[in-house]
Design an enzyme around this catalytic site. Structure first.
Site, PDB file in Angstrom:
ATOM      1  N   PHE A 194       7.964  91.738 -26.222  1.00 28.10           N
ATOM      2  CA  PHE A 194       7.766  91.636 -27.666  1.00 28.10           C
ATOM      3  C   PHE A 194       6.324  91.379 -28.088  1.00 28.10           C
ATOM      4  O   PHE A 194       6.079  90.702 -29.094  1.00 28.10           O
ATOM      5  CB  PHE A 194       8.675  90.541 -28.250  1.00 28.10           C
ATOM      6  N   CYS A 195       5.361  91.906 -27.341  1.00 28.99           N
ATOM      7  CA  CYS A 195       3.937  91.692 -27.653  1.00 28.99           C
ATOM      8  C   CYS A 195       3.624  90.208 -27.784  1.00 28.99           C
ATOM      9  O   CYS A 195       2.771  89.799 -28.579  1.00 28.99           O
ATOM     10  CB  CYS A 195       3.530  92.440 -28.920  1.00 28.99           C
ATOM     11  N   ALA A 196       4.323  89.408 -26.976  1.00 28.14           N
ATOM     12  CA  ALA A 196       4.061  87.967 -26.891  1.00 28.14           C
ATOM     13  C   ALA A 196       4.306  87.569 -25.446  1.00 28.14           C
ATOM     14  O   ALA A 196       5.110  86.689 -25.148  1.00 28.14           O
ATOM     15  CB  ALA A 196       4.968  87.201 -27.843  1.00 28.14           C
ATOM     16  N   HIS A 205       0.485  89.020 -29.855  1.00 26.35           N
ATOM     17  CA  HIS A 205      -0.828  89.504 -29.430  1.00 26.35           C
ATOM     18  C   HIS A 205      -1.757  89.790 -30.614  1.00 26.35           C
ATOM     19  O   HIS A 205      -2.985  89.739 -30.470  1.00 26.35           O
ATOM     20  CB  HIS A 205      -0.674  90.771 -28.585  1.00 26.35           C
TER      21      HIS A 205
END
Length: 437
Positions: free
Chosen positions: A375-377, A129
């Protein structure tokens, strides 16, 4: 929550000693065990050397660029020497600027604020992100996840060739995925960008702790990375690269340090002359501790030798993959395939286990810290899981246990024994079918 420590076990070794290697944590089964930190992709522990260097400087701390006194002058020299050390670590070109920020996220938001008018940004949906989201004030083309490095280059080339109007362009790409650990074809993507009149910024947050990063050799226009991934968790980051867009942009933050002169006008207003150096985007009192720590980590990694560190890491990756290869419940996540080159980051799901429960069991019963989540993805992990957001924002098909994934990550400070313990613990949990989440 109580923490405790015991004398470091001399048999537990890693190339670069880190803080926390002797910390013990309680187990729900009773007793304590030395903590196995296997979440380096989120934040790596501080190198012992970094901590020692920071402690040695701390009594001499002073304001940077703002005083004539000895401690202020010493701190200013330390700060600017750190800038030179980071420039050398990243193999920057003559004329490149090294701007200190708080993190990779901060660095990419700074670059987003410096984009020229009409700039179009190209970014793969596979990005963290920090790379996916900063471009809110630009025209953004999101690219589908590729299934191979070659397809990544071909996808980018088609997108760049189709852009209209043909104004300024920027490609943002990761060097190593924070989900799969896979290495991306940065040099080839940079060549494609430049062939079509665009520039490229490299998110090296996951790459820089594991492999050398050369701005010159990769021919990227900028690189962004974070201290807390590089064993220097003191709130530092870097944006390094070409100076022209940074000099032309309004300061990222307005304030002291960014301004060269400020004068009142006759009409009562204020005129400001801004610096055109890196200071233009470093308003406020600089984080000299963070910059010094980051430079210390860069020196330690360089002296340790990336070739040796990478070879050892490949062996640890094999330990995990081979140790769980005969366990049918485990599925590793990958874009480019199991044999693709990667750094020490591996994500997987376990059939019939909720990923969060599995990670919690590793922590509570074995003293092993891993990560469970997206995982911020989010777009990438959901694609790899074969799931899509649900009405309440969940992902996963009805009845699917793993709505997210488990990630193990390690590096130069990870003892072999901790990775081996993870494999043993995972196998034990999977054998005990009655306790599956």
């Amino acid at each position: 929550m109580a923490v405790s420590a015991v004398a470091a076990d001399p048999t537990v070794r890693a190339p670069l000693p880190v803080l926390g290697r002797d910390v013990t944590v309680p187990l729900v089964t009773g007793g304590e065990v030395t903590y196995a930190a296997l979440d380096y992709a989120a934040s790596a522990p501080a190198l012992q050397r970094v901590w020692d260097d920071v402690a040695a400087y701390a009594p001499y701390y002073g304001s940077v660029h703002r005083g004539a006194g000895y401690l202020s002058q010493l701190s200013t020299d330390l700060f600017e020497n750190a800038r030179r050390t980071v420039a050398e670590f990243l193999d920057c070109r003559t004329g490149d600027q090294v701007v200190f920020t708080r993190s990779t996220t901060d660095s990419l938001n700074l670059l987003a604020a410096a984009l020229p008018d009409g700039c179009e940004v190209f970014v793969f949906e596979t990005e963290h992100h920090a790379s996916l989201l900063p471009w809110r004030n630009a025209r953004v083309t999101f690219l589908d996840a590729p299934s191979s490095p070659r397809q990544a280059v071909e996808t980018l080339e088609r997108a760049l060739a189709d852009r209209d109007p043909h104004g300024p362009g920027l490609v943002c790409v990761t060097g190593a995925s924070n989900v799969t650990g896979e290495l991306w074809p940065v040099r080839e993507l940079a060549a494609a960008a430049h062939a079509h009149g665009a520039r490229i910024v490299l998110d090296a947050a996951q790459l820089a702790p594991h492999h050398p990063v050369s701005v010159r050799g990769l021919d990227v226009d900028w690189v962004a990375c974070s201290g807390h991934k590089l064993y220097a968790p003191f709130g530092s980051g870097v944006l390094a690269g070409r100076a022209d867009w940074l000099r032309a942009a309004e300061p990222y933050l307005a304030g002291g340090g960014a301004s060269r002169t400020v004068t009142r006008r006759a009409d009562g207003g204020v005129d400001v002359e801004w610096h055109d150096s890196a200071a233009r985007h470093e308003a406020g009192s600089p984080n000299v501790i963070g910059a010094h720590a980051l430079a210390s980590a860069c020196k330690a990694l360089t002296e340790a030798g990336f070739e040796a560190l990478a070879a050892r890491e490949e062996r640890l990756i094999r330990t995990v993959r081979e140790g769980l290869a005969d366990v049918p419940e485990v599925r590793f996540l990958s874009l480019f395939g199991a044999e693709a080159p990667r750094v020490g980051v591996l994500s997987f799901v376990v059939k019939s286990w909720n990923s969060s429960h599995f990670a919690a069991a590793l922590s509570a019963e074995y003293g092993i810290g891993v990560r469970a989540g997206l995982f911020c993805a989010h777009p990438l992990v959901r694609r790899l899981l074969g799931s899509a957001p649900g009405p309440q924002g969940e992902c996963g098909a009805p009845g699917q246990k793993s709505l997210n994934a488990i990630r193990i990550s390690f590096g130069a400070g990870t003892p072999d024994e901790h990775v081996e313990r993870f494999v043993r613990a995972a196998r034990e949990l999977l054998r005990d079918g009655a306790r599956r989440g």
